[in-house]
Write a protein that holds these residues in place. Structure first.
Motif, short mmCIF file in Angstrom:
data_model
loop_
_atom_site.label_atom_id
_atom_site.label_comp_id
_atom_site.label_asym_id
_atom_site.label_seq_id
_atom_site.Cartn_x
_atom_site.Cartn_y
_atom_site.Cartn_z
N UNK A 40 0.83 -1.21 0.00
CA UNK A 40 0.00 0.00 0.00
C UNK A 40 0.87 1.25 0.00
N UNK A 41 0.57 2.17 -0.90
CA UNK A 41 1.31 3.41 -1.04
C UNK A 41 2.39 3.35 -2.10
N UNK A 42 2.77 2.14 -2.53
CA UNK A 42 3.79 2.02 -3.57
C UNK A 42 3.19 2.40 -4.93
N UNK A 43 4.07 2.76 -5.86
CA UNK A 43 3.62 3.12 -7.20
C UNK A 43 4.43 2.36 -8.24
N UNK A 44 3.77 1.93 -9.27
CA UNK A 44 4.46 1.37 -10.43
C UNK A 44 4.97 2.52 -11.29
N UNK A 45 6.10 2.29 -11.95
CA UNK A 45 6.62 3.29 -12.87
C UNK A 45 5.83 3.22 -14.17
N UNK A 46 5.23 4.34 -14.54
CA UNK A 46 4.45 4.39 -15.78
C UNK A 46 5.38 4.39 -16.98
N UNK A 47 4.90 3.81 -18.07
CA UNK A 47 5.61 3.93 -19.35
C UNK A 47 5.29 5.32 -19.88
N UNK A 48 6.21 6.25 -19.70
CA UNK A 48 5.92 7.66 -19.97
C UNK A 48 5.60 7.94 -21.43
N UNK A 49 6.07 7.06 -22.32
CA UNK A 49 5.83 7.29 -23.75
C UNK A 49 4.46 6.80 -24.21
N UNK A 50 3.69 6.14 -23.33
CA UNK A 50 2.38 5.61 -23.72
C UNK A 50 1.38 6.75 -23.92
N UNK A 51 0.54 6.62 -24.93
CA UNK A 51 -0.47 7.65 -25.17
C UNK A 51 -1.66 7.05 -25.91
#
Length: 366
Positions: free
Chosen positions: A332-343
């Motif tokens: 709880x509270x952790x975040x996955x790293x988003x694929x910043x290039x996704x759109x």
């Protein structure tokens, strides 16, 4: 009141097997000639979109309000927004704003962003403006394969097709723009994640009706209309179907059609490889949103499944949200790293700009 064109299904002409709109074509003037500026993109696919430079007015640091403010009353629950978290502050940029302005320049501390939406290609991308020395972007009035061409405001302007994510003409040709992670989904879906979000107020200082979509039936998924002819139209998916695109190189990557994701259920998880890297895609039909992440958190590699309408990792049984945040369980509270290039983008545009990309799901699941 400038916009690309009010599209009407009655104003269509066939052009090289592609449907164009005679009421919008005008003189089809190309305004970048060889003696004016150098380009690395085909000039034959650059067209004058109609309104002229800054005829569609980009916004810079518009007023932000809460969901309950009168300035947010123009939004319906089903309207779509580009959601991003800037310095821990959630901000929604509605497509209603993008239809009329196409670019919103946002400054927040050391971050200088351009939130961009092209109504003709259905594409929503957020860029870091560091590559242009934090100058703001404006709408050039030109289109490349029906896609917004931005320009950087300065003494030596360059021209930046949004979907190329870099400069295609001018002194900065070849320069790329770093992307900032964002999720496109419904206004209701974003508010469920971030009840205290800020959103762009309708009080922009520009007289526009932000409740009105100015392009008629253009965004209907099976509508083949485009403003200018495209080199090709890929018929494997409906032309205006939204896809989550994960670009790899200039022309590669993978597309995840919303229709194919919806076939998996109201909440779904796809675990796959894109350019040799493992990614996980979360899909939420209620929010009409999809996002890609690298499946690691707290130094651990994770695998996910959809369970009882939730995203759950198998290793710790923590529950995660569409934005990649764990809300209960060990992580709880952790975040996955988003694929910043996704759109998010319309299928016809993705297939034209990324012809070598894989297609996930019906019609092309790897």
């Amino acid at each position: 009141m400038n916009h690309r064109c009010r599209l009407s299904p009655g104003l269509v002409v066939a052009a090289a097997g592609v449907v164009g709109l005679s009421g919008c074509l005008g003189s089809s003037t190309r305004t970048l000639s060889s003696d004016e500026i150098a380009c690395s993109i085909p000039r034959s696919l650059i067209f004058d979109g109609g309104p002229g430079k800054d005829g569609i007015p980009a916004l810079t640091n518009p007023r932000l309000v809460g969901p309950g403010d009168l300035g947010a009353a123009y939004l319906r629950e089903e309207d779509r927004v580009i959601g991003l978290v800037v310095n821990d502050e959630p901000i929604a940029v509605p497509l209603n704003i993008g239809w009329w302005h196409e670019i919103v320049n946002l400054d927040a501390g050391s971050l200088h962003l351009a939130v961009t939406h092209c109504p003709l290609t259905g594409s929503s991308l957020v860029f870091d403006r560091a590559a242009v020395d934090n100058r703001t972007f404006g709408v050039s009035g030109l289109l490349f394969m029906n896609n917004l061409i931005m320009y950087d405001r300065g003494s030596n302007e360059s021209f930046w097709p949004q979907l190329l994510r870099g400069a295609g003409c001018g002194p900065r040709t070849g320069t790329t723009l770093a992307m900032f992670p964002a999720i496109e989904m419904t206004w209701a879906g974003w508010k469920a994640l971030y009840p205290a979000t800020k959103v762009i107020s309708s009080e922009t200082g520009v007289p526009r009706d932000y409740t009105t979509y100015p392009y008629g039936l253009y965004d209907r998924p099976d509508n083949p209309e485009v403003l200018f002819p495209m080199p090709t139209i890929d018929g494997r998916r409906p032309p205006k179907e939204r896809v989550l695109g994960l670009p790899d190189s200039l022309k590669g990557g993978m597309a995840f059609p919303f229709g194919a994701l919806a076939d998996l259920g109201s909440v779904a998880v796809v675990d796959t490889l894109v350019a040799g890297k493992r990614v996980v895609v979360f899909w939420d039909a209620a929010a009409q949103g999809a996002m890609a992440f690298y499946p690691r958190a707290a130094g651990r590699s994770l695998t996910f499944r959809a369970e009882s309408g939730q995203f759950v990792d198998r290793e710790t049984h923590s529950v995660w949200r569409l934005d990649g945040r764990a809300v209960s369980g060990e992580l709880a509270g952790a975040r996955l790293e988003a694929v910043s290039s996704a759109f998010v983008v319309y299928w016809f545009a993705w297939a034209a700009f990324f012809p070598d990309a894989a297609l996930w799901g019906s019609g092309g699941k790897p």
